[in-house]
Design an enzyme around this catalytic site. Structure first.
Site, mmCIF file in Angstrom:
data_model
loop_
_atom_site.group_PDB
_atom_site.id
_atom_site.type_symbol
_atom_site.label_atom_id
_atom_site.label_comp_id
_atom_site.label_asym_id
_atom_site.label_seq_id
_atom_site.Cartn_x
_atom_site.Cartn_y
_atom_site.Cartn_z
ATOM 1 N N GLU A 25 0.826 -1.210 0.000
ATOM 2 C CA GLU A 25 0.000 0.000 0.000
ATOM 3 C C GLU A 25 0.861 1.261 0.000
ATOM 4 O O GLU A 25 0.490 2.273 -0.614
ATOM 5 C CB GLU A 25 -0.955 -0.005 1.203
ATOM 6 C CG GLU A 25 -1.845 -1.230 1.327
ATOM 7 C CD GLU A 25 -2.602 -1.562 0.055
ATOM 8 O OE1 GLU A 25 -2.915 -0.640 -0.725
ATOM 9 O OE2 GLU A 25 -2.875 -2.750 -0.185
ATOM 10 N N TYR A 30 -1.827 -7.622 -11.133
ATOM 11 C CA TYR A 30 -0.745 -7.584 -10.160
ATOM 12 C C TYR A 30 0.466 -8.388 -10.642
ATOM 13 O O TYR A 30 1.588 -7.867 -10.712
ATOM 14 C CB TYR A 30 -1.218 -8.175 -8.829
ATOM 15 C CG TYR A 30 -2.275 -7.401 -8.101
ATOM 16 C CD1 TYR A 30 -1.987 -6.762 -6.899
ATOM 17 C CD2 TYR A 30 -3.582 -7.321 -8.569
ATOM 18 C CE1 TYR A 30 -2.964 -6.066 -6.196
ATOM 19 C CE2 TYR A 30 -4.567 -6.630 -7.884
ATOM 20 C CZ TYR A 30 -4.244 -6.002 -6.691
ATOM 21 O OH TYR A 30 -5.209 -5.314 -6.009
#
Length: 664
Positions: free
Chosen positions: A344, A433
């Site tokens: 994050e 991803y």
């Protein structure tokens, strides 16, 4: 009529909250913030076109540069009421209307923020997306706007009690059990259910948020705190986001929340009962920031804070600026899942600072972030840990690709998928991803590691604060490589670039070529050999180091068992459990999720009680969806009973995913 029936009746603001919000100088704040905002967005607004099929907004005609959001939050009545004032700029030759995204929002008025003149408006269905209802708010202007003209419009509204961006958490589901909690989750296209706006990553706006809530609760937004104002039993918390962000990065939490600093720029928000454990678990955040800054560019957001969410939070993390959400599932006590926060943090550059222009470009956010997250791992924890995490990623990618291909959804195995009418959820898979990570690793190998780090810096500097497409990234990459000295590349730049098959990487379905997916080392081999022994023998291995395995190795071991499921019998599963104490001793949800899936499919009912507790204690989709999928295959009636009991504990996003599994 259908729309009116589906919007829940909203309670009005109480006198204190309404009166207090009237003191906020909306127009003055717009003027101040736009001095900053225009510098950021001028280069973007001129090139915005209608490029996002998941938005009804007339993006080719009008752009929101900034908005002031005023919300009254009632945790007991579960209501969000307020207004939003948008500063719009015309980006077409002329426009006579403004179209915004909404979902079940009850709009009660639209007027000019300066003159107070009312505008006519109506709400209509937006039918491109088939999975969930969407609407468009169509506002008619009293005179045309010309190119470059700006207008400030205020929209008064109330969100539906079942707004899909909001999770109202009763006190019984919080850790402290004393107070209710509320949070929003706006990615991908949920923000339109709480605010009328241009709900697309194509548009990045600055904003102010003024959140009114009764004492003793705290309300926090994904922006910089500007203090609070108190009147009676009401508090209005003021926030300002001076860096333009897409709508999906608007985030709000409210409840009993405390803060603890973990570094000079980092800190944790959590319920009081969680704050100590969370601060210990996430003590490395400052190190993560320092590490990635040395490779890329300085961190532009000032402070970095995370909030530990209630168990119902459907994701591992959400990269809201100043207010990253993380699942409580990572608070284990051994810091083994702190890489979620590293991920994050890296979104601060990729996704937040520069943003994929629509959901087909989602991999620009996630592929670069995974690459950067694993770069932190390599620098802080060594090559072996980097390799094992990359190996897990490849295995995850293979599972997702196989699943999509089996379901006839080959399109979603592409790095650049088409925006199908179902909505963006399938686009937001591990393909973005992990296939994105593998592509970037390939580019790194083509030009060399240090040269690739240089590219990352140039890329971020070139497109900071903008919404971009893969072709922008390609242009920067090729321009950067062409300027590198031949001795640095040990080859001719043009010849190297000709080797990169962009079309193959972006538009081919399925897995990348095998040569790009090989990640191995001695520790990984040991974990795989142990799993293979259990798969191929009917006794216990004499050489068993499972209890010494790192988290990554335990995951690799379990994934190997999943891939060899046909060779596993009930007796073999029982032997694995007895030898290694998995059911009794394993505390990490990554491992448990894999183990429970194996056990359920092979009817090893010794895990059922623990699985039930697992599904009750956590709402993260990554962990709960495989269990429901497994139960549906072997005990569907039990799965239905289990889900009926657990459904109120989950976020609407997770509920939709599970409902779909049951064919609802």
């Amino acid at each position: 009529d259908v729309y009116k029936r589906q919007v829940s009746t909203q309670s009005t603001w109480d006198n204190n909250s309404m009166a207090l919000l009237h003191y906020i100088p909306l127009i003055a704040s717009i003027g101040i913030i736009l001095v900053v905002a225009r510098g950021y967005v001028s280069a973007v607004s001129d090139r915005v076109q209608h490029v996002d099929r998941y938005s009804a907004a007339n993006l080719h005609e009008i752009v929101s540069l900034h908005y002031d959001l005023n919300l009254a939050i009632d945790l007991n009545e579960r209501t969000l009421n307020g207004s939003v004032t948008h500063n719009f700029r015309c980006v077409a030759a002329e426009t006579t209307r403004i179209i915004l995204d909404t979902r079940y929002i009850n709009v009660t008025g639209v007027f000019d923020a300066v003159s107070k003149n009312n505008y006519s408006f109506y709400t209509a269905p937006f039918t491109y997306i088939t999975k969930i209802v969407n609407h468009q708010l169509i506002i008619s202007l009293d005179k045309p706007l010309k190119y470059g003209d700006e207008i400030n419009l205020t929209i008064e509204f109330s969100a539906a009690t079942n707004a899909t961006a909001v999770n109202w958490v009763p006190k019984e589901q919080t850790l402290g059990k004393q107070h209710p909690f509320m949070y929003t989750q706006c990615e991908a296209i949920e923000c339109r259910s709480i605010v009328p706006l241009q709900d697309t990553p194509s548009v990045k706006s600055t904003f102010n948020a003024n959140l009114a809530i009764k004492k003793p609760y705290t309300a926090i937004a994904s922006a910089v705190s500007r203090g609070n104002t108190t009147k009676g039993n009401m508090v209005v918390y003021h926030y300002s986001q001076e860096i333009p962000v897409p709508s999906y990065l608007l985030a709000i939490v409210a409840g009993e929340i405390e803060y603890n600093s973990t570094g000079k720029r980092t800190g944790v928000y959590a319920e009081p009962a969680m704050i100590k454990n969370a601060s210990y678990e996430l003590a490395e955040m400052e190190d993560f920031l320092d590490t990635i800054e040395t490779v890329i560019t300085p961190y532009v957001w000032g402070n970095y804070s995370v909030v530990i969410m209630p168990p119902s939070f459907p994701f591992g993390g959400m990269e809201n600026p100043y207010l990253t959400f993380v699942s409580p599932s990572i608070i284990i006590g051994d810091r083994s899942s702190a890489n979620v926060v590293a991920h994050e943090i890296c979104h601060s550059w990729f996704g937040n600072q520069l943003t994929g222009r629509n959901w087909s470009h989602f991999w620009l956010n996630e592929g670069f972030t995974v690459y950067s997250e694993r770069l932190i791992t390599k620098i802080l924890h060594g090559e072996d840990n980097f390799t094992s995490q990359a190996r897990i990623g490849v295995d995850n990618l293979r599972d997702v690709v196989n699943s999509f291909m089996k379901d006839g959804k080959d399109e979603y195995t592409k790095l650049f998928p088409d925006a199908k009418r179902e909505g963006p959820e399938d686009i937001m898979s591990n393909v973005a991803y992990e296939k994105g990570f593998l592509f970037l690793r390939y580019l790194e190998k083509v030009i060399g590691t240090e040269n690739f780090y240089g590219f990352l810096r140039v890329y971020v500097a070139s497109y900071s604060y903008k919404a971009i497409e893969v072709w922008d990234m390609k242009r920067v990459f090729e321009g950067y490589v062409m300027k590198l000295p031949r001795e640095s590349l040990q080859a001719d730049p043009k010849e190297l670039l000709e080797k990169v098959d962009w079309n193959k990487w972006l538009f081919n379905s399925g897995m990348p070529d095998k040569e790009h997916t090989i990640y191995n080392n001695d520790a990984i081999k040991e974990a795989i050999e142990l799993a293979d022994y259990y798969l191929n023998h009917d006794d216990s291995p004499t050489d068993n180091n499972y209890k010494k395995f790192t988290l990554d190795l335990r995951i690799i071991f379990m994934r190997r068992l999943v891939n060899g499921l046909d060779k596993l019998s009930h007796d073999k599963i029982k032997r694995i459990d007895n030898d290694n104490g998995v059911t009794e001793k394993e505390s990490n949800p990554e491992v448990n999720s894999l183990w429970f899936r194996i056990a359920i499919l092979k009817k090893y009912e010794e895990v059922d009680k623990k699985v039930k507790n697992f599904l009750r204690s956590i709402g993260r989709q990554k962990y709960i969806l495989p269990q429901y999928s497994a139960y549906i295959k072997v005990k569907k009636k039990y799965a239905e009973q289990l889900y009926k009991e657990m459904k109120p504990l989950y976020h609407p996003i997770a509920q939709r995913a599970i409902d779909q599994m049951f064919g609802k």
